[in-house]
Design a protein around this motif. Structure first.
Motif, PDB file in Angstrom:
ATOM      1  N   VAL A 132     -14.767  13.374 -20.554  1.00 42.29           N
ATOM      2  CA  VAL A 132     -14.055  14.423 -19.973  1.00 42.29           C
ATOM      3  C   VAL A 132     -12.589  14.314 -20.017  1.00 42.29           C
ATOM      4  CG1 VAL A 132     -13.132  14.791 -16.978  1.00 42.29           C
ATOM      5  CG2 VAL A 132     -15.981  14.604 -17.804  1.00 42.29           C
ATOM      6  N   TYR A 133     -12.360  15.782 -20.104  1.00 41.58           N
ATOM      7  CA  TYR A 133     -10.586  16.293 -20.681  1.00 41.58           C
ATOM      8  C   TYR A 133      -9.878  16.672 -19.530  1.00 41.58           C
ATOM      9  CZ  TYR A 133     -13.111  16.412 -25.189  1.00 41.58           C
ATOM     10  OH  TYR A 133     -13.283  16.057 -26.123  1.00 41.58           O
ATOM     11  N   LEU A 134      -8.753  16.007 -19.035  1.00 41.79           N
ATOM     12  CA  LEU A 134      -7.695  16.688 -18.303  1.00 41.79           C
ATOM     13  C   LEU A 134      -7.632  18.671 -18.829  1.00 41.79           C
ATOM     14  CD1 LEU A 134      -5.669  16.618 -16.143  1.00 41.79           C
ATOM     15  CD2 LEU A 134      -4.526  15.879 -17.997  1.00 41.79           C
ATOM     16  N   HIS A 135      -7.338  19.066 -18.078  1.00 44.33           N
ATOM     17  CA  HIS A 135      -7.530  20.705 -19.281  1.00 44.33           C
ATOM     18  C   HIS A 135      -6.526  21.135 -18.819  1.00 44.33           C
ATOM     19  CE1 HIS A 135     -10.277  24.490 -19.738  1.00 44.33           C
ATOM     20  NE2 HIS A 135      -9.480  23.876 -21.123  1.00 44.33           N
ATOM     21  N   ASP A 136      -5.663  22.172 -19.712  1.00 40.43           N
ATOM     22  CA  ASP A 136      -4.608  22.112 -19.880  1.00 40.43           C
ATOM     23  C   ASP A 136      -3.289  22.103 -18.709  1.00 40.43           C
ATOM     24  OD1 ASP A 136      -6.137  24.378 -21.159  1.00 40.43           O
ATOM     25  OD2 ASP A 136      -6.354  25.628 -19.889  1.00 40.43           O
ATOM     26  N   PRO A 137      -2.698  20.355 -19.034  1.00 39.05           N
ATOM     27  CA  PRO A 137      -2.163  20.049 -18.526  1.00 39.05           C
ATOM     28  C   PRO A 137      -0.476  20.923 -18.087  1.00 39.05           C
ATOM     29  CG  PRO A 137      -2.801  18.622 -19.941  1.00 39.05           C
ATOM     30  CD  PRO A 137      -3.093  19.742 -20.408  1.00 39.05           C
ATOM     31  N   GLU A 138      -0.665  22.015 -19.220  1.00 41.47           N
ATOM     32  CA  GLU A 138       0.767  22.039 -19.707  1.00 41.47           C
ATOM     33  C   GLU A 138       0.590  23.108 -18.707  1.00 41.47           C
ATOM     34  OE1 GLU A 138      -2.266  24.858 -22.629  1.00 41.47           O
ATOM     35  OE2 GLU A 138      -1.746  23.064 -21.327  1.00 41.47           O
ATOM     36  N   ASN A 139       0.023  23.418 -17.243  1.00 37.77           N
ATOM     37  CA  ASN A 139       0.310  24.515 -15.988  1.00 37.77           C
ATOM     38  C   ASN A 139       0.799  23.472 -15.042  1.00 37.77           C
ATOM     39  OD1 ASN A 139      -1.459  26.881 -16.214  1.00 37.77           O
ATOM     40  ND2 ASN A 139      -2.693  25.304 -17.041  1.00 37.77           N
TER      41      ASN A 139
END
Length: 322
Positions: A132-139
């Motif tokens: 499982v990936y942490l998705h788009d943490p740039e938000n």
């Protein structure tokens, strides 16, 4: 949940960093399976999405990537329907997903991460998520991502509880991705649109990932479609209008590939798969027949002379996404 063995003789598996998982050099991307017309420009019916997922599970690759947020869960729903149809995830197959923020409120708290993961388990029909990936943490800011009660803390708790096997981070900005890798908490990375024939801003990130023992998965080798469809019908790179200079260089790539009877898509895909730092390359598909087409592109014979011609045609750094 396991089903029938998966045929991977054509594509030898590679170790994904230190995860203990072994995957083929191509990973099927589940983004288009749930239908995202605003992003990809076309609709995908539920039946077609499920049939494509079945083809992915029974084809030459053993790696499928999706996310909780793709089409508000429809991608996972269709993959889950395929899993049920074939009697379980094939033995040795790696099905990866991503936890997402709440797209309505922007909430990316630890509680939201738990809701996202539980939703994935339900839609996919699984009792455990292997990757499982942490998705788009740039938000959110890095500090918010790492804060007590935040998404990373929740992922670590889910891993301790046995709900998640391995943790990864998937996103865009290369320096932010590097900051997450430096925590030592993630064993896999997805970078997208930043290591292609056109944009090579992720070069240092790939080096750092390897130095940390992190498995690298490269997404969007076609830059959102232009390096597969060509400039005659598509002029966006990474989902936005490409600069004239970028288009000029891609047209030169098209001409060079045509001179060698090589599809531009084959060169774009193999630019990624031939890089020893990259374990697997994600190719999004929306039709069952695309699986076999992707296999052909991945094995197309490309002369060294063409690589020498393509190398200087990459866009200048000022056009990269970083």
């Amino acid at each position: 949940m396991t089903g029938t063995p998966h045929p991977t003789e054509e594509f030898p598996r590679r170790p994904l960093g230190a995860t203990g998982l072994s995957v083929t050099p191509v990973c099927i991307g589940g983004g288009p399976l749930g239908s995202m017309p605003d992003l990809f420009g076309y609709d995908v019916s539920a039946d077609r999405g499920t049939e494509t997922a079945v083809a992915a599970f029974t084809g030459p690759f053993n790696f499928l990537d999706t996310a909780a947020g793709y089409s508000d869960g429809d991608s996972e729903e269709r993959i889950g329907a395929a899993v049920k149809r074939i009697g379980g995830v094939p033995e040795g197959f790696v099905l990866a997903t991503k936890v997402d923020r709440d797209f309505g409120t922007g909430d990316f708290s630890g509680e939201q991460v738990r809701r996202s993961a539980q939703g994935s388990l339900h839609r996919l029909g699984l009792d455990r998520l292997p990757l499982v990936y942490l998705h788009d943490p740039e938000n959110i800011s890095f500090e918010e991502g790492m804060a007590p009660g935040g998404p990373v803390e929740a992922l670590l708790a889910l891993q301790r509880e046995g709900v998640i096997g391995h943790l990864g981070v998937a996103g865009g900005p290369v320096e932010l991705m590097a900051r997450y890798l430096r925590t030592g908490l993630f064993s896999a990375l997805i970078t997208h649109n930043r290591w292609t024939l056109v944009d090579q801003s992720a070069g240092d990130l790939l080096d750092e990932a390897i130095s940390l023992g992190v498995g690298v998965v490269n997404g969007a080798p076609f830059g959102g479609g232009i390096l597969a469809k060509g400039t005659a019908t598509f002029t966006k790179y990474a989902y936005r209008q490409a600069d004239d200079e970028v288009l000029r260089r891609i047209r030169a790539m098209e001409e060079a590939c045509a001179a060698h009877d090589v599809p531009l898509a084959a060169a774009a895909l193999q630019f990624s798969t031939r890089d020893p730092r990259i374990t697997s390359t994600i190719v999004g598909v929306s039709r069952p027949e695309r699986i076999a087409e992707t296999a052909r592109l991945a094995t197309w014979d490309i002369p060294e002379e063409l690589w020498e011609t393509l190398a200087p045609l990459a866009a200048p750094k000022e056009f990269w996404r970083w």
